[in-house]
Design a protein around this motif. Structure first.
Motif, PDB file in Angstrom:
ATOM      1  N   PRO A 199       0.820  -1.149  -0.162  1.00 57.98           N
ATOM      2  CA  PRO A 199       0.029  -0.087  -0.105  1.00 57.98           C
ATOM      3  C   PRO A 199       0.856   1.291   0.025  1.00 57.98           C
ATOM      4  CG  PRO A 199      -0.032  -1.110   2.331  1.00 57.98           C
ATOM      5  CD  PRO A 199       0.714  -2.000   1.202  1.00 57.98           C
ATOM      6  N   SER A 200       0.342   2.189  -0.344  1.00 61.19           N
ATOM      7  CA  SER A 200       0.949   3.568  -0.530  1.00 61.19           C
ATOM      8  C   SER A 200       1.175   4.232   0.700  1.00 61.19           C
ATOM      9  CB  SER A 200       0.283   4.611  -1.639  1.00 61.19           C
ATOM     10  OG  SER A 200       0.910   5.770  -1.215  1.00 61.19           O
ATOM     11  N   ASP A 201       2.364   4.757   1.110  1.00 60.73           N
ATOM     12  CA  ASP A 201       2.245   5.413   2.295  1.00 60.73           C
ATOM     13  C   ASP A 201       2.330   6.854   2.210  1.00 60.73           C
ATOM     14  OD1 ASP A 201       5.770   5.494   2.837  1.00 60.73           O
ATOM     15  OD2 ASP A 201       4.778   5.812   1.094  1.00 60.73           O
ATOM     16  N   GLU A 202       1.817   7.350   0.773  1.00 57.43           N
ATOM     17  CA  GLU A 202       1.939   8.770   0.698  1.00 57.43           C
ATOM     18  C   GLU A 202       0.503   9.265   0.565  1.00 57.43           C
ATOM     19  OE1 GLU A 202       4.735  10.665  -1.191  1.00 57.43           O
ATOM     20  OE2 GLU A 202       6.560   9.318  -0.448  1.00 57.43           O
ATOM     21  N   GLU A 203      -0.492   8.302   0.492  1.00 57.38           N
ATOM     22  CA  GLU A 203      -1.871   8.741   0.166  1.00 57.38           C
ATOM     23  C   GLU A 203      -2.640   9.614   0.935  1.00 57.38           C
ATOM     24  OE1 GLU A 203      -6.065   6.169   0.456  1.00 57.38           O
ATOM     25  OE2 GLU A 203      -4.295   5.113  -0.435  1.00 57.38           O
ATOM     26  N   GLU A 204      -2.239   9.895   2.273  1.00 59.41           N
ATOM     27  CA  GLU A 204      -2.817  10.756   3.435  1.00 59.41           C
ATOM     28  C   GLU A 204      -2.167  11.980   2.931  1.00 59.41           C
ATOM     29  OE1 GLU A 204      -2.690  11.227   8.023  1.00 59.41           O
ATOM     30  OE2 GLU A 204      -3.478   9.121   7.271  1.00 59.41           O
ATOM     31  N   LEU A 205      -0.922  11.961   2.850  1.00 64.80           N
ATOM     32  CA  LEU A 205      -0.163  13.182   2.379  1.00 64.80           C
ATOM     33  C   LEU A 205      -0.570  13.866   1.171  1.00 64.80           C
ATOM     34  CD1 LEU A 205       2.372  14.991   3.353  1.00 64.80           C
ATOM     35  CD2 LEU A 205       3.792  13.655   1.915  1.00 64.80           C
ATOM     36  N   GLN A 206      -0.811  13.117  -0.076  1.00 64.58           N
ATOM     37  CA  GLN A 206      -1.254  13.677  -0.988  1.00 64.58           C
ATOM     38  C   GLN A 206      -2.643  14.416  -0.805  1.00 64.58           C
ATOM     39  OE1 GLN A 206       0.095  14.385  -3.639  1.00 64.58           O
ATOM     40  NE2 GLN A 206       2.069  12.913  -3.596  1.00 64.58           N
ATOM     41  N   GLN A 207      -3.582  13.612  -0.157  1.00 65.75           N
ATOM     42  CA  GLN A 207      -4.893  14.171   0.294  1.00 65.75           C
ATOM     43  C   GLN A 207      -4.507  15.786   0.941  1.00 65.75           C
ATOM     44  OE1 GLN A 207      -6.979  11.645   2.580  1.00 65.75           O
ATOM     45  NE2 GLN A 207      -7.493  10.323   0.908  1.00 65.75           N
ATOM     46  N   VAL A 208      -3.826  15.906   1.754  1.00 67.33           N
ATOM     47  CA  VAL A 208      -3.528  17.123   2.394  1.00 67.33           C
ATOM     48  C   VAL A 208      -2.874  18.239   1.487  1.00 67.33           C
ATOM     49  CG1 VAL A 208      -2.131  18.258   4.324  1.00 67.33           C
ATOM     50  CG2 VAL A 208      -3.178  16.154   4.861  1.00 67.33           C
ATOM     51  N   LEU A 209      -2.093  17.817   0.872  1.00 67.17           N
ATOM     52  CA  LEU A 209      -1.276  18.733  -0.149  1.00 67.17           C
ATOM     53  C   LEU A 209      -1.939  19.068  -1.321  1.00 67.17           C
ATOM     54  CD1 LEU A 209       2.242  17.165  -0.140  1.00 67.17           C
ATOM     55  CD2 LEU A 209       1.423  19.248   1.058  1.00 67.17           C
ATOM     56  N   SER A 210      -3.312  18.246  -1.759  1.00 67.08           N
ATOM     57  CA  SER A 210      -4.102  18.701  -2.928  1.00 67.08           C
ATOM     58  C   SER A 210      -4.904  19.850  -2.433  1.00 67.08           C
ATOM     59  CB  SER A 210      -4.802  17.626  -3.381  1.00 67.08           C
ATOM     60  OG  SER A 210      -5.678  17.061  -2.211  1.00 67.08           O
ATOM     61  N   ARG A 211      -5.149  20.270  -1.408  1.00 69.46           N
ATOM     62  CA  ARG A 211      -6.062  21.157  -0.795  1.00 69.46           C
ATOM     63  C   ARG A 211      -5.010  22.480  -0.463  1.00 69.46           C
ATOM     64  NH1 ARG A 211      -9.630  19.375   3.785  1.00 69.46           N
ATOM     65  NH2 ARG A 211     -10.580  21.196   3.413  1.00 69.46           N
ATOM     66  N   SER A 212      -5.841  23.650  -0.848  1.00 67.74           N
ATOM     67  CA  SER A 212      -5.050  25.024  -0.510  1.00 67.74           C
ATOM     68  C   SER A 212      -4.878  25.185   1.119  1.00 67.74           C
ATOM     69  CB  SER A 212      -5.567  26.332  -1.045  1.00 67.74           C
ATOM     70  OG  SER A 212      -6.701  26.469  -0.376  1.00 67.74           O
ATOM     71  N   LEU A 213      -4.045  25.919   1.762  1.00 73.00           N
ATOM     72  CA  LEU A 213      -3.909  26.101   2.870  1.00 73.00           C
ATOM     73  C   LEU A 213      -5.084  26.977   3.445  1.00 73.00           C
ATOM     74  CD1 LEU A 213      -0.021  26.734   3.453  1.00 73.00           C
ATOM     75  CD2 LEU A 213      -1.246  24.914   4.242  1.00 73.00           C
ATOM     76  N   LEU A 214      -5.418  27.921   2.686  1.00 72.09           N
ATOM     77  CA  LEU A 214      -6.673  28.773   3.346  1.00 72.09           C
ATOM     78  C   LEU A 214      -7.946  27.805   3.201  1.00 72.09           C
ATOM     79  CD1 LEU A 214      -6.109  31.937   1.006  1.00 72.09           C
ATOM     80  CD2 LEU A 214      -5.920  31.651   3.513  1.00 72.09           C
ATOM     81  N   ASP A 215      -8.054  26.933   2.199  1.00 71.51           N
ATOM     82  CA  ASP A 215      -9.083  26.026   2.368  1.00 71.51           C
ATOM     83  C   ASP A 215      -9.120  25.082   3.544  1.00 71.51           C
ATOM     84  OD1 ASP A 215     -11.703  24.761   1.331  1.00 71.51           O
ATOM     85  OD2 ASP A 215     -10.660  23.586   0.218  1.00 71.51           O
ATOM     86  N   THR A 216      -7.854  24.457   3.822  1.00 69.64           N
ATOM     87  CA  THR A 216      -7.709  23.733   4.857  1.00 69.64           C
ATOM     88  C   THR A 216      -8.128  24.174   6.071  1.00 69.64           C
ATOM     89  OG1 THR A 216      -6.010  22.227   3.716  1.00 69.64           O
ATOM     90  CG2 THR A 216      -6.061  22.032   5.869  1.00 69.64           C
ATOM     91  N   ALA A 217      -7.718  25.491   6.265  1.00 65.99           N
ATOM     92  CA  ALA A 217      -7.987  26.207   7.593  1.00 65.99           C
ATOM     93  C   ALA A 217      -9.318  26.970   7.783  1.00 65.99           C
ATOM     94  CB  ALA A 217      -6.817  27.452   7.577  1.00 65.99           C
ATOM     95  N   GLY A 218     -10.006  26.768   6.618  1.00 67.64           N
ATOM     96  CA  GLY A 218     -11.724  27.113   6.539  1.00 67.64           C
ATOM     97  C   GLY A 218     -11.448  28.653   6.321  1.00 67.64           C
TER      98      GLY A 218
END
Length: 151
Positions: A104-123
């Protein structure tokens, strides 16, 4: 037994007896490492689909796999795991632990986080403005100017 940690430089091997293990200095941990540079709850070892993963638990001195500091990483057989300055080689057989197909990929979770902008992640992302503008300079149709009512 799902595998073992073999300490570099000698010492007793540490058997991996459960699918989720907390590693740290506290007596309540599944794997107790009595070293001052190891955090109380340093990291967690998780068996997922036949492969071991390590997840750092915000430790002070960090967790490394093959010399690189990690937050979460898949541990392949023979990888070097460093908990603070304590180094171990992990030995296990993915097939014996129930693995089928590619790892299994160990970077799947990291890719989900990095695919969103920081402003969007912070709401803090700006909401789209759906209100009708008074005037659109690119539209030359009549009747764009709305009459304002003044008191």
């Amino acid at each position: 037994m799902f595998g073992e940690l073999v300490p570099l430089g000698g010492g007793d091997n540490i058997p991996l007896l459960r699918q989720t293990l907390v590693v740290g200095r506290r007596e309540s941990c599944d794997v107790v490492l009595r070293f001052s540079n190891v955090s109380g709850q340093h990291c967690q070892l998780l068996l997922e689909n036949g492969y071991w993963f390590v997840q750092d638990m915000n430790s002070q001195n960090g967790t490394k796999v093959n010399g690189s500091r990690v937050v979460r990483k898949r541990l392949d057989p023979g990888d070097l795991l460093a908990v603070a300055k304590q180094k171990y080689t992990i030995n296990y057989s993915p097939a014996d632990n129930g693995a089928t197909g590619p790892p299994p990929s160990d970077e799947e979770e990291l890719q989900q986080v990095l695919s969103r902008s920081l402003l969007d992640t912070a709401g803090l992302q700006r909401k789209p403005d759906h209100s009708q503008r008074r005037y659109n300079p690119t539209d030359d149709s009549a009747g764009q100017m709305k009459r304002r009512e003044y008191e």
